[in-house]
Design an enzyme around this catalytic site. Structure first.
Site, mmCIF file in Angstrom:
data_model
loop_
_atom_site.group_PDB
_atom_site.id
_atom_site.type_symbol
_atom_site.label_atom_id
_atom_site.label_comp_id
_atom_site.label_asym_id
_atom_site.label_seq_id
_atom_site.Cartn_x
_atom_site.Cartn_y
_atom_site.Cartn_z
ATOM 1 N N LYS A 129 0.815 -1.204 0.000
ATOM 2 C CA LYS A 129 0.000 0.000 0.000
ATOM 3 C C LYS A 129 0.859 1.269 0.000
ATOM 4 O O LYS A 129 0.426 2.311 -0.474
ATOM 5 C CB LYS A 129 -0.916 0.033 1.225
HETATM 6 C C1 LIG Z 1 -4.434 -4.770 0.656
HETATM 7 C C2 LIG Z 1 -3.693 -6.069 0.724
HETATM 8 C C3 LIG Z 1 -3.991 -7.136 -0.141
HETATM 9 C C4 LIG Z 1 -5.146 -7.072 -1.120
HETATM 10 O O1 LIG Z 1 -4.933 -6.126 -2.129
HETATM 11 P P1 LIG Z 1 -6.177 -5.570 -2.963
HETATM 12 O O2 LIG Z 1 -5.623 -4.488 -3.813
HETATM 13 O O3 LIG Z 1 -7.176 -5.074 -1.961
HETATM 14 O O4 LIG Z 1 -6.710 -6.728 -3.750
HETATM 15 C C5 LIG Z 1 -3.213 -8.265 -0.069
HETATM 16 N N1 LIG Z 1 -2.197 -8.369 0.819
HETATM 17 C C6 LIG Z 1 -1.893 -7.380 1.665
HETATM 18 C C7 LIG Z 1 -0.776 -7.560 2.632
HETATM 19 C C8 LIG Z 1 -2.610 -6.182 1.644
HETATM 20 O O5 LIG Z 1 -2.298 -5.191 2.488
#
Ligand SMILES: *Cc1c(COP(=O)(O)O)cnc(C)c1O
Length: 461
Positions: A112
């Protein structure tokens, strides 16, 4: 570049207004009117360049009417300067033809950060230029919230409120949200699940009085600027492994469908992606939908990969919009049916989705076994989300290189990793004091007016 809503009736916007709006006013998600393409030689020229340079070349056509190139390059440079790895998104080999793309070297140890750090820079640039101020509200299953607070803390033009499901995020995730000391960032623990938090955020955006009064802005993965920042690492990884001269496949641990949809954009831009594989945990609505065509939310079942514990996968709407040939009325209709319990994708659209996406589902036992087994065979410690991806990818490695996205650092989910391997992964030294910092959090019921009242009270006027 103009951006249109997946539901077809909200105003068309430029990049900056799309970024500030988050959700479109018709309830839809913004998508580019037309995806720009890069030539074979443009893509070939990216191999070996610094991450920031590839980022500029990939994102430039989406933002060129909003930002001068020099300004945008400076935003990119600031966004990634705090990462703990010079490559930003390094590749590690796991087995024959199978590679891990490590996306956890940012300040909060999950992918993120790639989007959030950049969006922090872009918000600050645009709001300062306009002399404006906004209230950012976001829902998180753990990683988005910490990344947002890290990216926006201390900025002048922004208050940030993050809703997370009380008791359902890991201790590291919670502490990353509750320990920043800057007065403009606020953690709110909601009694409920992630889907409740996400629904309340959507409610606030649909409550136009409140939305306009506080200057609501969203940085959830529904924000197209987030998706855009994530397109970049598909290019750096694929060109490092031989694209555009040969195709590459990606397996993506998936929840809200933002990360994998970024791969879809990369493919439409011309990157030769053979397969995009959706990896889900036991909350497998996307796997079921791609298998049967029926999109039927179930109760959320908490797992050891909590950032994927969701049943309403917001960004899937963008993939549906493409699969339905951009028919906003058809998407609005599906979303109405979803409110009433679920929908079935048309045969034509399902076929279009399956031309791009494959999928797999992984149980809790398989996730733990994959963490243990991967450590034994490669020496790599995986976080549980990444393990879901690795498990699905291993069953599908083909002639083209397979890249699995490592979405978080194992130390972000130490209990699950320790239970699987007996090893408790250590936090990187730069955040080793996380457990000594003071926490600050507001508990709130899963109730729209209570949440709005708290935001009104705490935001800077
Ligand atoms: C947010 C997240 C996901 C999922 O990603 P999306 O874009 O919501 O499909 C998977 N793994 C981790 C560690 C995340 O923080």
């Amino acid at each position: 570049m103009r951006y249109i809503s997946t539901r077809g009736t909200a105003p068309t916007l430029g990049f900056e207004d799309t970024m500030l709006a988050g959700l479109a006013r018709d309830g839809g998600l913004y998508v580019p009117e037309a995806v720009p393409t890069l030539s074979h030689s443009d893509i070939a020229a990216m191999a070996g360049l610094p991450y920031e340079e590839v980022a500029l070349r990939v994102m430039r056509p989406f933002v060129s009417e909003a930002f001068h190139e020099d300004d945008f390059a400076a935003m990119i440079a600031r966004a990634y300067a705090g990462f703990g790895h010079d490559a930003r998104a390094p590749l590690v080999q796991l087995g024959p033809n199978h590679h891990l793309l490590e996306l956890f070297h940012g300040p909060t140890l999950a992918f993120k950060d790639f989007a959030m750090q950049l969006i922090g820079q872009m918000f600050e640039h645009t709001l300062t230029k306009r002399g404006d101020r906004v209230t950012i509200v976001g829902a998180t299953s753990g990683d988005t919230g910490s990344a947002a607070m890290e990216a926006f803390r201390g900025l002048d033009a922004v208050d940030v409120f993050i809703l997370y499901p009380h008791g359902r995020v890991s201790e590291v995730q919670r502490r990353q949200m509750t320990t920043p000391t800057e007065a403009n960032v606020h953690a709110m623990a909601v009694t409920g699940h992630f889907d409740d938090c996400q629904a309340r955020v959507k409610d606030m955006f649909n409550h136009f009085d409140f939305r306009d009064r506080v200057g609501l802005a969203g940085v959830n993965s529904i924000n197209f600027a987030r998706v855009l920042a994530q397109v970049v690492y598909y290019f750096t990884a694929a060109t490092a492994l031989g694209a555009p001269h040969r195709p590459i496949s990606f397996t993506v641990p998936t929840g809200n469908f933002g990360d994998i949809f970024a791969g879809h954009i990369a493919k439409r831009m011309g990157l030769p992606i053979e397969r995009l594989i959706v990896a889900t945990n036991q909350n497998d609505i996307l796997h079921r939908c791609l298998t049967t065509g029926a999109y039927q939310p179930d109760a959320v079942s908490p797992s050891i990969s909590p950032s994927m514990d969701i049943q309403v996968s917001s960004n899937f709407e963008r993939a549906l919009h493409l699969a339905y040939g951009g028919d906003g009325a058809a998407i609005a209709q599906l979303m109405d049916e979803l409110k009433a319990g679920g929908f079935t994708v048309s045969q034509g659209a399902l076929q279009a989705l399956r031309e791009i996406y494959a999928s797999g589902r992984v149980s809790e036992e398989e996730t733990s076994a994959t963490i243990q087994d991967t450590l034994a065979r490669t020496g790599e410690l995986l976080c549980p989300h990444t393990a879901v991806g690795v498990r699905v990818a291993e069953a599908q490695v083909g002639p083209e290189p397979m890249v699995t996205l490592a979405t978080a650092h194992p130390a972000k989910f130490p209990d699950a990793v320790e239970a699987a391997t007996g090893i408790r992964p250590a936090l990187p030294p730069r955040m080793a004091d996380l457990f000594e910092r003071n926490e600050r959090v507001a508990r709130v019921d899963n109730d729209l007016s209570a949440i709005e009242a708290l935001i009104d009270e705490r935001r800077a006027a």
